[in-house]
Design a protein around this motif. Structure first.
Motif, PDB file in Angstrom:
ATOM      1  N   LEU A 185     -12.082 -28.257 -52.446  1.00  0.00           N
ATOM      2  CA  LEU A 185     -11.123 -27.202 -52.095  1.00  0.00           C
ATOM      3  C   LEU A 185     -11.171 -26.117 -53.168  1.00  0.00           C
ATOM      4  CD1 LEU A 185     -10.232 -29.761 -50.507  1.00  0.00           C
ATOM      5  CD2 LEU A 185      -7.871 -28.988 -50.798  1.00  0.00           C
ATOM      6  N   VAL A 186     -11.520 -24.919 -52.780  1.00  0.00           N
ATOM      7  CA  VAL A 186     -11.569 -23.776 -53.691  1.00  0.00           C
ATOM      8  C   VAL A 186     -10.338 -22.916 -53.418  1.00  0.00           C
ATOM      9  CG1 VAL A 186     -12.909 -21.811 -54.497  1.00  0.00           C
ATOM     10  CG2 VAL A 186     -14.096 -23.868 -53.652  1.00  0.00           C
TER      11      VAL A 186
ATOM     12  N   GLY B 247     -17.242 -16.960 -59.838  1.00  0.00           N
ATOM     13  CA  GLY B 247     -18.531 -17.318 -60.406  1.00  0.00           C
ATOM     14  C   GLY B 247     -18.533 -18.700 -61.017  1.00  0.00           C
ATOM     15  N   GLN B 248     -17.488 -19.014 -61.767  1.00  0.00           N
ATOM     16  CA  GLN B 248     -17.386 -20.338 -62.377  1.00  0.00           C
ATOM     17  C   GLN B 248     -17.245 -21.412 -61.311  1.00  0.00           C
ATOM     18  OE1 GLN B 248     -17.764 -20.872 -65.551  1.00  0.00           O
ATOM     19  NE2 GLN B 248     -17.299 -23.051 -65.634  1.00  0.00           N
ATOM     20  N   ALA B 249     -16.434 -21.164 -60.312  1.00  0.00           N
ATOM     21  CA  ALA B 249     -16.249 -22.131 -59.232  1.00  0.00           C
ATOM     22  C   ALA B 249     -17.550 -22.364 -58.471  1.00  0.00           C
ATOM     23  CB  ALA B 249     -15.156 -21.649 -58.282  1.00  0.00           C
TER      24      ALA B 249
ATOM     25  N   VAL C 160     -12.908 -22.974 -48.667  1.00  0.00           N
ATOM     26  CA  VAL C 160     -12.631 -21.847 -49.548  1.00  0.00           C
ATOM     27  C   VAL C 160     -11.504 -21.016 -48.963  1.00  0.00           C
ATOM     28  CG1 VAL C 160     -13.625 -19.893 -50.777  1.00  0.00           C
ATOM     29  CG2 VAL C 160     -15.089 -21.800 -50.090  1.00  0.00           C
ATOM     30  N   GLN C 161     -10.492 -20.729 -49.783  1.00  0.00           N
ATOM     31  CA  GLN C 161      -9.411 -19.879 -49.292  1.00  0.00           C
ATOM     32  C   GLN C 161      -9.916 -18.437 -49.148  1.00  0.00           C
ATOM     33  OE1 GLN C 161      -5.881 -20.597 -51.660  1.00  0.00           O
ATOM     34  NE2 GLN C 161      -5.598 -22.624 -50.740  1.00  0.00           N
ATOM     35  N   ARG C 162      -9.467 -17.837 -48.085  1.00  0.00           N
ATOM     36  CA  ARG C 162     -10.030 -16.567 -47.612  1.00  0.00           C
ATOM     37  C   ARG C 162     -10.031 -15.464 -48.685  1.00  0.00           C
ATOM     38  NH1 ARG C 162     -11.032 -15.839 -42.365  1.00  0.00           N
ATOM     39  NH2 ARG C 162      -9.638 -17.580 -41.861  1.00  0.00           N
TER      40      ARG C 162
ATOM     41  N   THR D  27      -8.951 -24.793 -59.200  1.00  0.00           N
ATOM     42  CA  THR D  27      -7.847 -23.847 -59.347  1.00  0.00           C
ATOM     43  C   THR D  27      -7.580 -23.655 -60.831  1.00  0.00           C
ATOM     44  OG1 THR D  27      -5.485 -23.486 -58.950  1.00  0.00           O
ATOM     45  CG2 THR D  27      -6.206 -25.752 -59.101  1.00  0.00           C
ATOM     46  N   ARG D  28      -6.972 -22.519 -61.173  1.00  0.00           N
ATOM     47  CA  ARG D  28      -6.601 -22.273 -62.565  1.00  0.00           C
ATOM     48  C   ARG D  28      -5.239 -22.860 -62.914  1.00  0.00           C
ATOM     49  NH1 ARG D  28      -8.293 -15.950 -63.810  1.00  0.00           N
ATOM     50  NH2 ARG D  28     -10.528 -16.151 -63.363  1.00  0.00           N
ATOM     51  N   SER D  29      -4.475 -23.259 -61.913  1.00  0.00           N
ATOM     52  CA  SER D  29      -3.111 -23.739 -62.120  1.00  0.00           C
ATOM     53  C   SER D  29      -3.087 -25.264 -62.174  1.00  0.00           C
ATOM     54  CB  SER D  29      -2.193 -23.254 -60.999  1.00  0.00           C
ATOM     55  OG  SER D  29      -0.961 -23.938 -61.030  1.00  0.00           O
TER      56      SER D  29
END
Length: 516
Positions: free
Chosen positions: A261-262, A269-271, A295-297, A419-421
């Motif tokens: 899940l992105v 780029g990192q993902a 991938v979220q839109r 995710t960053r969170s």
């Protein structure tokens, strides 16, 4: 390209360690060229039964030597694996077609598993007192008895590391092992075993057999005291049914259609770089590798472009050095399966974003890492495990839709969330139905966590390897209780009538004191 550290003489020496009474062999090719690598002996059902008989005798002595001696031997084997790492890396690459970096993951996993089980076995499996239901009146202890000789069936894709994850805890628990090696992974297993034999494990205690599943695999599951199987869900279901009829335990790590899940707060780029590795390490021939990317839109465009760029720039190869990014498929059968899934998807309307080509110019079974979009439920690649070189990309709106998509289907082995969170990652991870969930990594976080249980839910298997659960599957708990003589427990109706009020007061007191 560096020179290999193995020779035909080493192949022959390792092949001699297979339990096989006849002269029949099978030619095993190397994926790098398709040429014959070695001639592997074929075991028979009688060979399997003989191996179990010898292992049972060896196991009786091995169980008696105690935790301290088993720890000493296993830690010596740990050191020998490290000393022989270049030879082991060569063997893994020659057998599997992996890159050296992906072969190194196997070595690291094997030494980690060995160290963990050597050091943890005594703490996890030692005899210990437990609280009696009748304090001061009776005492209880739990001890753990090794189950005997485990039957381990190891696949070709991660032969050394997956073999270690099943065999080493069995040895640490005081069990013996008869292991069926897949033809394409036998050398790696035999070389790993040789390190343990040289460290002091009795040769009969860990036997390796090889041959057709219909004969050798059936014979093994007919007599094993516990069964470890890694492979397809269909075969695992059959083995589980047989284990149930025999009333023996089994741990089954089976198929997966693992989701990534992105989320919309990632660095695209990192993902993309991490997703490429998650999907195509070992060319996707790993039970926990990613085949579905949601991938979220909001970030789909930049993520897709970065993923295409990353895979187009990747270098394919199986040289015995660290230059290649991705390796080869392991066999002609694997190539045929990948091509069939791709052809079916394209014929039904899927679009190839990147890859999609067989690369015989590099080696007979090389295939470009392939990402599809427009995949629909009528395509084989939608829900069926490809197990190599193809991942499908889907667009989703929001976390809930991503989770629902990830949880759809029959499998639940591994998943990943990017995710960053940290808080968002934990919330999403907690909602995913899988045996392991990795955050901002495809599979290596959980794969390397040898102190944590590893396994699947739904049709991805039963039981767990690694951690305390991985050790406990090889022992039978035995409860030993004795009375102290302080109070004679009731035997007659009159005695029960007299003692019932006292026992009720005891139950109420234990609750008040919060004693279990």
């Amino acid at each position: 390209m560096r020179a290999q550290t193995v020779s035909p003489a080493l192949f022959a020496s390792l092949d001699d360690d297979v339990v096989a009474s006849g002269s029949e062999t099978v030619s095993v090719p190397t994926p790098s060229t398709g040429e014959t690598l070695h001639e592997l002996p074929r075991s028979s059902a009688d060979d399997v039964r003989d191996a179990f008989a010898r292992a049972r005798l060896a196991q009786l002595a091995w169980a008696r030597v105690g935790f301290a001696e088993r720890r000493r031997v296993l830690l010596r084997a740990h050191d020998l694996i490290l000393e022989r790492r270049e030879m082991l890396l060569d063997l893994i690459q020659l057998e599997s077609g992996k890159t050296r970096g992906q072969a190194f993951e196997e070595i690291f996993a094997a030494v980690s598993v060995t160290r963990y089980n050597a050091l943890a076995a005594r703490k996890v499996l030692r005899s210990r007192p437990v609280r009696s239901g009748l304090p001061t009146v009776a005492t209880s202890r739990v001890r753990y008895r090794p189950k005997g000789v485990a039957g381990v069936i190891t696949p070709w894709n991660f032969a050394l590391s997956l073999g270690a994850m099943d065999v080493i805890p069995a040895l640490a628990a005081g069990c013996g092992v008869v292991q069926k090696a897949d033809d394409q992974g036998a050398l790696s297993i035999l070389a790993l075993r040789r390190a343990f034999i040289d460290a002091g494990v009795p040769a009969a205690l860990w036997a390796v057999v090889a041959g057709p599943a219909a004969e050798v695999g059936e014979a093994l599951t007919d007599v094993a005291d516990f069964i470890c199987f890694t492979g397809s869900t269909a075969t695992g279901r059959t083995i589980g049914e047989k284990a149930g009829r025999r009333l023996v335990g089994a741990s089954l790590e089976l198929g997966g259609k693992n989701a990534l899940l992105v989320l919309d707060d990632v660095d695209p780029g990192q993902a993309a770089a991490n997703a490429a590795h998650a999907a195509f390490s070992a060319m996707g021939q790993l039970c926990v590798s990613v085949e579905r990317i949601y991938v979220q839109r909001k970030v789909a465009g930049p993520f897709q472009r970065a993923l295409i760029e990353r895979l187009r720039a990747a270098r394919l190869g199986s040289e015995l050095d660290f230059d290649a990014d991705f390796g080869s498929l392991a066999s002609a059968a694997q190539l045929a399966r990948v091509q069939a899934h791709l052809d079916d998807a394209v014929e039904k309307g899927a679009v190839v974003l990147v890859g999609g080509k067989h690369r015989p110019d590099i080696g007979p079974w090389f295939f470009e890492p392939t990402v599809l979009t427009g995949v629909t439920p009528d395509m084989l690649v939608y829900a069926e495990e490809t197990f190599g070189a193809i991942a499908s990309l889907y667009l989703v709106d929001g976390d809930d839709e991503a989770v629902l998509a990830a949880n759809a289907g029959d499998y639940g082995l591994n998943a990943a969330v990017f995710t960053r969170s940290a808080g968002r990652a934990r919330r999403v991870a907690d909602a995913i139905e899988a045996g392991s969930v990795n955050i901002n990594e495809g599979y290596r976080g959980s794969f390397a966590s040898v102190a944590a249980p590893m396994g699947g839910v739904k049709q991805s298997g039963l039981g767990r390897r690694n951690g305390e659960a991985g050790l406990l599957r090889f022992v039978e708990p035995v409860t030993i209780s004795s009375t102290t003589g302080l109070l004679q427990l009731p035997r007659t109706g009159r005695e029960y009538e007299q003692q019932a009020p006292l026992l009720m007061l005891l139950a109420q007191a234990l609750k008040a004191l919060r004693l279990r």
